[in-house]
Structures are given as structure tokens and as C-alpha cells.
Design an enzyme around this catalytic site. Structure first.
Site, PDB file in Angstrom:
ATOM      1  N   CYS A  30       0.825  -1.211   0.000  1.00 23.49           N
ATOM      2  CA  CYS A  30       0.000   0.000   0.000  1.00 23.49           C
ATOM      3  C   CYS A  30       0.861   1.263   0.000  1.00 23.49           C
ATOM      4  O   CYS A  30       1.566   1.537   0.970  1.00 23.49           O
ATOM      5  CB  CYS A  30      -0.906  -0.056   1.230  1.00 23.49           C
ATOM      6  SG  CYS A  30      -1.710   1.480   1.660  1.00 23.49           S
ATOM      7  N   CYS A  33       0.134   3.795   2.751  1.00 21.39           N
ATOM      8  CA  CYS A  33       0.591   3.242   4.033  1.00 21.39           C
ATOM      9  C   CYS A  33       2.073   3.565   4.246  1.00 21.39           C
ATOM     10  O   CYS A  33       2.503   3.854   5.369  1.00 21.39           O
ATOM     11  CB  CYS A  33       0.396   1.723   4.074  1.00 21.39           C
ATOM     12  SG  CYS A  33      -1.327   1.206   3.926  1.00 21.39           S
TER      13      CYS A  33
END
Length: 105
Positions: A30, A33
Site C-alpha cells: 500500500c 501506508c
């Protein structure tokens, strides 16, 4: 350093904590993230002893991600006394997370 929280440790570390707990639900693949990661690490250092700051890899630990309805990552939940008291989906400025923690100390 942010604590690595797993399905096996979630109840003990998060739900039974006597301090506020910040949980970053994330995954290795991600992109956003990865942007949030350094902020989470800074928070873990700044609030050491006052709050617990940890991360849950949703790919490896799906039980609590599912229980709390994590559909998008990163999602940060703040727990106090075992209850969710704040939620942020997506990356936000560091101050957003600091405010969540401060209001729950």
C-alpha cells in the site's frame, strides 16, 4: 518504534490496555501506508509511556481488520478502554493523530 500487533496479541495489547492505543491498519503493498509509516514511528517515540502506538498488517492479520470493518488502508483507529474513540481513513497530517491521542490521554 511502533509495536507490531497481530491477531494473537490484539486483545492483550489493544483491548486490555490502560493507555490509549493507536492502531495503524496497513499492508506492505500500500503506497499511502508507506507515506503514513514515518508518522506512526514518530508518534510511537513521542508518546512512549503515555500511549501505545502499533501497526497491524492486514494481509497477515485479518481477524481484527474484519471485526472493525477495515475496508480501506491505511486506517488508523484509536482505542480507549477497549473501545474505538477515533478513526482516520487515509493519510492525514501528523497533527490529526496527535490531536486524537491528546484528547484521549
Amino acid at each position: 518504534m511502533a509495536l507490531e500487533i497481530t491477531d494473537a496479541t490484539f486483545e492483550e495489547v489493544v483491548l486490555k490496555s490502560d493507555k490509549p492505543v493507536v492502531v495503524d491498519f496497513w499492508a506492505v503493498w500500500c503506497g499511502p501506508c508507506k507515506m503514513l509509516g514515518p508518522i506512526v514511528e514518530e508518534l510511537s517515540t513521542e508518546y512512549e509511556g503515555k500511549a501505545v502506538v502499533g501497526k497491524v498488517d492486514v494481509d497477515a492479520n485479518q481477524e481484527f481488520a474484519a471485526k472493525y470493518g477495515i475496508r480501506n488502508i491505511p486506517t488508523v483507529l484509536v482505542f480507549k478502554n477497549g473501545e474505538v474513540v477515533a478513526k482516520q481513513v487515509g493519510v492525514a497530517p501528523k497533527k490529526t493523530y496527535q490531536d486524537f491521542i491528546e484528547s484521549n490521554l
